[in-house]
Design a protein around this motif. Sequence first.
Motif, PDB file in Angstrom:
ATOM      1  N   VAL A 148       0.838  -1.203   0.000  1.00 62.62           N
ATOM      2  CA  VAL A 148       0.000   0.000   0.000  1.00 62.62           C
ATOM      3  C   VAL A 148       0.875   1.256   0.000  1.00 62.62           C
ATOM      4  N   THR A 149       1.952   1.256   0.787  1.00 59.62           N
ATOM      5  CA  THR A 149       2.825   2.426   0.852  1.00 59.62           C
ATOM      6  C   THR A 149       3.494   2.699  -0.491  1.00 59.62           C
ATOM      7  N   LEU A 150       3.991   1.656  -1.149  1.00 58.79           N
ATOM      8  CA  LEU A 150       4.649   1.833  -2.444  1.00 58.79           C
ATOM      9  C   LEU A 150       3.667   2.313  -3.510  1.00 58.79           C
ATOM     10  N   VAL A 151       2.488   1.686  -3.556  1.00 54.63           N
ATOM     11  CA  VAL A 151       1.485   2.086  -4.549  1.00 54.63           C
ATOM     12  C   VAL A 151       1.023   3.514  -4.297  1.00 54.63           C
ATOM     13  N   THR A 152       0.776   3.841  -3.024  1.00 55.41           N
ATOM     14  CA  THR A 152       0.320   5.185  -2.679  1.00 55.41           C
ATOM     15  C   THR A 152       1.360   6.235  -3.040  1.00 55.41           C
ATOM     16  N   ALA A 153       2.618   5.976  -2.672  1.00 60.21           N
ATOM     17  CA  ALA A 153       3.679   6.946  -2.951  1.00 60.21           C
ATOM     18  C   ALA A 153       3.874   7.144  -4.453  1.00 60.21           C
ATOM     19  N   ALA A 154       3.891   6.045  -5.206  1.00 58.69           N
ATOM     20  CA  ALA A 154       4.138   6.146  -6.648  1.00 58.69           C
ATOM     21  C   ALA A 154       2.993   6.855  -7.367  1.00 58.69           C
ATOM     22  N   LEU A 155       1.752   6.413  -7.125  1.00 57.34           N
ATOM     23  CA  LEU A 155       0.615   7.014  -7.821  1.00 57.34           C
ATOM     24  C   LEU A 155       0.377   8.458  -7.383  1.00 57.34           C
ATOM     25  N   SER A 156       0.545   8.736  -6.102  1.00 57.71           N
ATOM     26  CA  SER A 156       0.330  10.099  -5.610  1.00 57.71           C
ATOM     27  C   SER A 156       1.359  11.059  -6.190  1.00 57.71           C
ATOM     28  N   LEU A 157       2.609  10.616  -6.258  1.00 63.70           N
ATOM     29  CA  LEU A 157       3.657  11.456  -6.853  1.00 63.70           C
ATOM     30  C   LEU A 157       3.361  11.713  -8.323  1.00 63.70           C
TER      31      LEU A 157
ATOM     32  N   LEU B  14       5.599  13.862   2.676  1.00 66.18           N
ATOM     33  CA  LEU B  14       6.091  12.820   3.577  1.00 66.18           C
ATOM     34  C   LEU B  14       5.346  12.853   4.908  1.00 66.18           C
ATOM     35  N   THR B  15       5.036  14.040   5.400  1.00 67.73           N
ATOM     36  CA  THR B  15       4.281  14.155   6.651  1.00 67.73           C
ATOM     37  C   THR B  15       2.918  13.502   6.532  1.00 67.73           C
ATOM     38  N   VAL B  16       2.223  13.777   5.430  1.00 69.30           N
ATOM     39  CA  VAL B  16       0.903  13.182   5.214  1.00 69.30           C
ATOM     40  C   VAL B  16       1.016  11.671   5.049  1.00 69.30           C
ATOM     41  N   LEU B  17       2.048  11.211   4.344  1.00 67.04           N
ATOM     42  CA  LEU B  17       2.236   9.777   4.159  1.00 67.04           C
ATOM     43  C   LEU B  17       2.445   9.075   5.501  1.00 67.04           C
ATOM     44  N   GLY B  18       3.205   9.702   6.401  1.00 69.23           N
ATOM     45  CA  GLY B  18       3.394   9.128   7.728  1.00 69.23           C
ATOM     46  C   GLY B  18       2.105   9.066   8.526  1.00 69.23           C
ATOM     47  N   LEU B  19       1.271  10.105   8.424  1.00 65.91           N
ATOM     48  CA  LEU B  19      -0.026  10.099   9.111  1.00 65.91           C
ATOM     49  C   LEU B  19      -0.960   9.050   8.527  1.00 65.91           C
ATOM     50  N   GLN B  20      -0.903   8.872   7.225  1.00 71.80           N
ATOM     51  CA  GLN B  20      -1.770   7.883   6.591  1.00 71.80           C
ATOM     52  C   GLN B  20      -1.394   6.467   6.993  1.00 71.80           C
ATOM     53  N   PHE B  21      -0.117   6.249   7.323  1.00 68.95           N
ATOM     54  CA  PHE B  21       0.298   4.921   7.749  1.00 68.95           C
ATOM     55  C   PHE B  21      -0.450   4.493   9.005  1.00 68.95           C
TER      56      PHE B  21
ATOM     57  N   VAL C 132       4.403   2.659  14.399  1.00 69.57           N
ATOM     58  CA  VAL C 132       4.085   4.073  14.151  1.00 69.57           C
ATOM     59  C   VAL C 132       5.278   4.960  14.504  1.00 69.57           C
ATOM     60  N   ILE C 133       5.944   4.674  15.635  1.00 69.20           N
ATOM     61  CA  ILE C 133       7.098   5.473  16.044  1.00 69.20           C
ATOM     62  C   ILE C 133       8.224   5.363  15.020  1.00 69.20           C
ATOM     63  N   LEU C 134       8.479   4.151  14.541  1.00 72.11           N
ATOM     64  CA  LEU C 134       9.556   3.959  13.563  1.00 72.11           C
ATOM     65  C   LEU C 134       9.246   4.676  12.251  1.00 72.11           C
ATOM     66  N   ILE C 135       8.003   4.591  11.803  1.00 73.29           N
ATOM     67  CA  ILE C 135       7.631   5.281  10.566  1.00 73.29           C
ATOM     68  C   ILE C 135       7.777   6.787  10.733  1.00 73.29           C
ATOM     69  N   ASN C 136       7.291   7.327  11.849  1.00 81.15           N
ATOM     70  CA  ASN C 136       7.423   8.766  12.094  1.00 81.15           C
ATOM     71  C   ASN C 136       8.881   9.183  12.228  1.00 81.15           C
ATOM     72  N   LEU C 137       9.716   8.305  12.799  1.00 78.54           N
ATOM     73  CA  LEU C 137      11.144   8.610  12.912  1.00 78.54           C
ATOM     74  C   LEU C 137      11.781   8.689  11.528  1.00 78.54           C
ATOM     75  N   VAL C 138      11.447   7.726  10.669  1.00 79.40           N
ATOM     76  CA  VAL C 138      11.983   7.751   9.307  1.00 79.40           C
ATOM     77  C   VAL C 138      11.525   9.009   8.571  1.00 79.40           C
ATOM     78  N   VAL C 139      10.230   9.347   8.730  1.00 74.12           N
ATOM     79  CA  VAL C 139       9.702  10.547   8.074  1.00 74.12           C
ATOM     80  C   VAL C 139      10.405  11.795   8.593  1.00 74.12           C
ATOM     81  N   ASP C 140      10.597  11.897   9.927  1.00 72.69           N
ATOM     82  CA  ASP C 140      11.267  13.063  10.503  1.00 72.69           C
ATOM     83  C   ASP C 140      12.711  13.174  10.011  1.00 72.69           C
TER      84      ASP C 140
END
Length: 313
Positions: A105-114, A239-246, A292-300
């Motif tokens: 879902v993350t890969l599809v979302t990132a690719a299509l959204s971009l 990236l912030t929105v992508l992290g929240l969507q996760f 969630v913490i790890l994803i937000n850390l990567v995003v930050d």
Amino acid sequence: MLGFATRRIAAGAVLLFVISFLAYLLLSIPDADVGRQLLGSSAPQDLVDAKNAELGLDRAVLAQYGDWLAHAVRGDFGTSWFTGENVLQAIATRLPVTASLMAGVTLVTAALSLLLGVWAGVRRGAVDRFVQVLGVIGYALPGFLVTLIIVLVFAVRLGWFPAIGYIGLTESVPGWLSTITLPVASLSIVSVAGLSQQVRGAVIDVLRQDYVRTLRARGLPPHRILFRHVLRNAAAPALTVLGLQFVALLGGAVLVEQIFGLPGVGSMTVTYTTRGDIPVIMGLVMFTVLGVILINLVVDLLIGWLNPKARVS
């Protein structure tokens, strides 16, 4: 950057502790007789009391939490009250299913959204209106309805994909793709609708900046301006929105795994929550919060790398 990462990790550790305490406290509020549930309604009361004492339920809640925390920091989350299964092993056997779903879902979302966001932000006009209409439709449709329509059309009517079941990646790559495609598609629609609009807005804002006009006046090729300057500055809000969507995707995974019969962490959460199996529920809570913490850390960290001002703020 090291100090920036250290602050984020320390904040994540504090958050993990606070949530674990609140979760254990809330789970201990219901006055459920676990011993009676395990032994049956006809079991003698002395055996029920002995079972509750064996599980440590006769002690104060703070004492129970302290004992759980002392074992948890050593990687021991206990065993299920109802099945006797080790909590970490139970989660580990189901984690690859949910992890493959979230990664897809993350890969599809990132690719299509971009793709859609940049296309709309650069071309504008009819293309921009088309992408905005797609975003509104994606937001308006309820997630469960989208999932049911996808199953009805592509699994039941056309028969292109199986309606339920899961085949592991190590068993068969084509089989894994066939069983994960529809769940990924059902979760990606709403995510793409939101993130593509965010990318579009960020690209438009950056394109209006004075330095972009200066770069154009200097004769730089449009593709170089877009990829080296515009996308770098537009990536932070996306990236912030992508992290929240996760975080929202973890909740959506519960519904999707139930519908498609996926033996993942989401369906496991429903099963053990209805039983009131606190050791398993706490393990699932910690797994979710840690993810969630790890994803937000990567995003930050990515935002801090893209925008050094974010490291200070």
